[in-house]
Design a protein around this motif. Structure first.
Motif, short mmCIF file in Angstrom:
data_model
loop_
_atom_site.label_atom_id
_atom_site.label_comp_id
_atom_site.label_asym_id
_atom_site.label_seq_id
_atom_site.Cartn_x
_atom_site.Cartn_y
_atom_site.Cartn_z
N LYS A 1 -4.17 -6.13 -8.46
CA LYS A 1 -3.96 -4.68 -8.50
C LYS A 1 -5.00 -3.90 -7.70
CE LYS A 1 -1.60 -4.74 -12.98
NZ LYS A 1 -1.57 -4.21 -14.36
N ASP A 2 -6.03 -4.56 -7.20
CA ASP A 2 -7.09 -3.81 -6.52
C ASP A 2 -6.61 -3.32 -5.15
OD1 ASP A 2 -8.24 -5.72 -4.26
OD2 ASP A 2 -7.82 -6.96 -6.02
N GLU A 3 -7.22 -2.25 -4.70
CA GLU A 3 -6.81 -1.60 -3.45
C GLU A 3 -7.04 -2.50 -2.25
OE1 GLU A 3 -5.19 1.35 -2.93
OE2 GLU A 3 -4.92 1.14 -5.10
N ASP A 4 -8.11 -3.29 -2.27
CA ASP A 4 -8.37 -4.17 -1.12
C ASP A 4 -7.20 -5.12 -0.89
OD1 ASP A 4 -10.75 -3.07 -0.46
OD2 ASP A 4 -11.99 -4.56 -1.50
N LYS B 1 -4.04 -4.67 -1.67
CA LYS B 1 -2.91 -3.91 -1.14
C LYS B 1 -3.10 -3.61 0.35
CE LYS B 1 -1.83 -1.70 -5.56
NZ LYS B 1 -1.75 -0.41 -6.29
N ASN B 2 -4.31 -3.21 0.71
CA ASN B 2 -4.59 -2.89 2.11
C ASN B 2 -4.49 -4.13 2.99
OD1 ASN B 2 -5.09 -0.20 1.53
ND2 ASN B 2 -7.28 -0.54 1.18
N ARG C 1 0.85 -1.19 0.00
CA ARG C 1 0.00 0.00 0.00
C ARG C 1 0.89 1.25 0.00
NH1 ARG C 1 -4.30 2.14 4.59
NH2 ARG C 1 -5.00 3.94 3.39
N ASP C 2 1.22 1.71 -1.21
CA ASP C 2 2.00 2.94 -1.39
C ASP C 2 3.33 2.91 -0.67
OD1 ASP C 2 -0.14 3.98 -2.88
OD2 ASP C 2 -1.14 4.66 -1.03
#
Length: 529
Positions: free
Chosen positions: A511-514, A516-517, A480-481
């Motif tokens: 690639k989805d944000e979930d 990564k989080n 996450r970033d």
């Protein structure tokens, strides 16, 4: 033979990078040393490259006790280094420096580095291990010598079974011995009540000083009845105490000598360890004098003063070495970002006394300081917490057969729950650089691993290569970033430790944000410190 070569080559792929760290850390802790997290790089050396000679390999194999069979001798340099590493790993603390140097060699993709390690590097590392073993042996000899001095001074027969006791049990034996006077017994009781630092002080100085007080009381009582006998006993006591500082039990013939000849006999019988000491120098200075007063001064006070100068110099030497070692531990741990609790414990020790530093360096204490907890950085879990706190941690449940998951835990939770959410961070069980294994605090020798279906759980280390790979997690920048830390599973490239709807498992990257989080973690102070 071809089959053996292939097996080593296949196993070698598990070890694509080695651990780079201060050898001092592993030497003291007995815990695998931490490593800097890095991304794997392509191999630049042919898998079957051989640049070493037979004699070089035989000599290297002898260091770790590897049988140089024909199959082993025909391995590539890199596979041969891996075979050496397995033997060094199995040898434990005895070959710590060899193992770490081996891992550095495995990390390199330069053929010359492999040749250098087999030809010379392993032998240089072995010299470090031998030196450390010699230092441990010297410390043990010094401890036994100090105990010998106590027994001689107090008048207790020197016996191997007494010298082999732990410090506290040795003091108890001295305290209960019929030859121990009231002052010695009282000093022993005070030392036992205070702890290890006072145990050492009692053995180093306290017992003799207490015995001096016992003798002084006895002589004072005797002096009122027989001044001449009191003086004779005073001289015998001074000689016996001085001889004890040399580690010598004086014979009747020695005690009958004149003061100058008694000192000469001490010098003649002095053990080699006293070479260059203040004690021996003071004795030599006294015996060179023609003034009997100088002989008396040495026997009554000079020897004790010189001995204490030696003891203080040795104490300072050890204390300085300990502080340098803690700085190395702190620096090595700080580089990884995986051991914030260990770093803070090292800083606290360095800010304290020499005793605090020595206490920090005890293997059990560094092992405990390597504890951390893993907090989820998933904002979806944050939203479930009305207080707005990051309180969801990786934990395991013995009641659920060792299943691992994420759950809200804080410092107010039950101790057993906090322990379930605390982990000892160790170097990767499979030796992979930048990777780690997480041992459960609740169940010793149980590690976070992956079961069928990619679910995370704790399981006992069975010593197999398959398990050690499955229980290895490679630290990477947070998905996450770049915030926090994400853990790639060594068991399957591209699979990450992930929490989803309370479950903990490994999942292929998306690639989805979930994703990564759910695959980003914060290394947090241990809930169960």
């Amino acid at each position: 033979m071809h089959k053996t070569h292939t097996t080593f080559a296949r196993t070698r792929k598990v070890i694509t990078c080695g651990i780079v760290t201060a050898a001092a850390l592993a030497a003291v802790t007995g815990v695998a040393a931490p490593a800097v997290a890095v991304t794997e790089t392509p191999n630049a050396v042919a898998a079957d490259a051989v640049g070493t000679t037979g004699p070089q390999r035989v000599a290297a194999a002898a260091v770790v006790g590897l049988d140089p069979t024909p199959d082993v001798m025909l391995l590539s340099d890199r596979d041969f280094i891996f075979a050496l590493w397995e033997k060094a790993r199995d040898a434990g603390e005895r070959l710590t420096a060899v193992r770490l140097a081996d891992e550095e060699a495995m990390a390199s993709t330069v053929a010359e580095d492999h040749v250098r390690f087999i030809a010379t590097g392993i032998h240089q590392a072995y010299e470090v291990d031998k030196q450390r073993e010699q230092e441990r042996a010297a410390a043990e000899r010094a401890n036994r010598q100090a105990k010998t001095q106590v027994l001689i001074a107090v008048g207790i027969p020197v016996a191997p079974e007494l010298l082999g006791l732990s410090d506290d049990n040795f003091i108890r034996k001295v305290m209960k011995h019929p030859d121990a006077g009231a002052e010695v017994r009282a000093a022993a009781a005070r030392a036992l009540a205070d702890g290890p630092a006072q145990w050492r002080e009692f053995i180093t100085n306290g017992a003799r000083e207490a015995h001096d007080r016992d003798v002084a009381k006895e002589l004072k009582e005797l002096e009122e009845k027989d001044r001449e006998e009191a003086q004779r006993r005073k001289e015998l006591a001074a000689r016996t105490k001085t001889a004890a500082l040399f580690g010598i039990t004086p014979t009747e013939a020695m005690l009958a000598l004149g003061d100058d000849n008694f000192i000469r006999e001490l010098i003649r019988s002095a053990p080699a360890r006293l070479k260059g000491s203040e004690l021996l120098a003071a004795a030599q200075h006294a015996v060179l004098s023609s003034d009997p007063a100088d002989w008396k001064q040495f026997l009554y006070t000079g020897a004790e003063q010189a001995y204490k100068r030696d003891a203080e110099a040795e104490r300072k030497k050890i204390a300085d070495a300990n502080r340098r070692l803690v700085l190395k531990v702190q620096a090595a741990a700080a580089k990884t970002g995986m051991y914030p609790n260990l770093v803070e414990a090292a800083k606290k020790a360095l800010a304290g006394s020499d005793e605090d530093v020595a206490e920090f360096l005890k293997p059990d204490n560094i092992y405990r300081a390597a504890r951390q907890s893993f907090m989820s950085y998933d904002p979806n879990l944050l939203n479930k917490d009305p207080g707005g706190r990051y309180t969801w941690y990786i934990r395991q449940s013995t009641a659920d057969g060792g299943a691992a998951f994420v759950a809200p835990v804080d410092y107010g939770s039950k101790q057993s729950v906090k322990e379930d959410a605390t982990w000892v961070i160790k170097g990767a069980l499979n030796g992979q650089r930048g990777c780690y294994s997480f041992e459960s605090v609740s169940k010793s020798h149980y590690y976070l691993t992956v079961s069928d279906g990619h679910r995370a759980r704790i399981s006992p280390d069975d010593g197999s290569a398959i398990f050690r790979k499955a229980a290895t997690w490679c630290a990477r920048k947070g998905l996450r970033d770049g915030f926090g830390t994400s853990f790639e599973w060594a068991g399957q490239r591209g699979y990450w430790l992930r929490a989803h709807q309370g479950s903990l498992y490994v999942s292929g990257a998306t690639k989805d944000e979930d994703f990564k989080n759910e695959s980003t973690w914060v290394i947090f102070p241990p809930l169960a410190a």
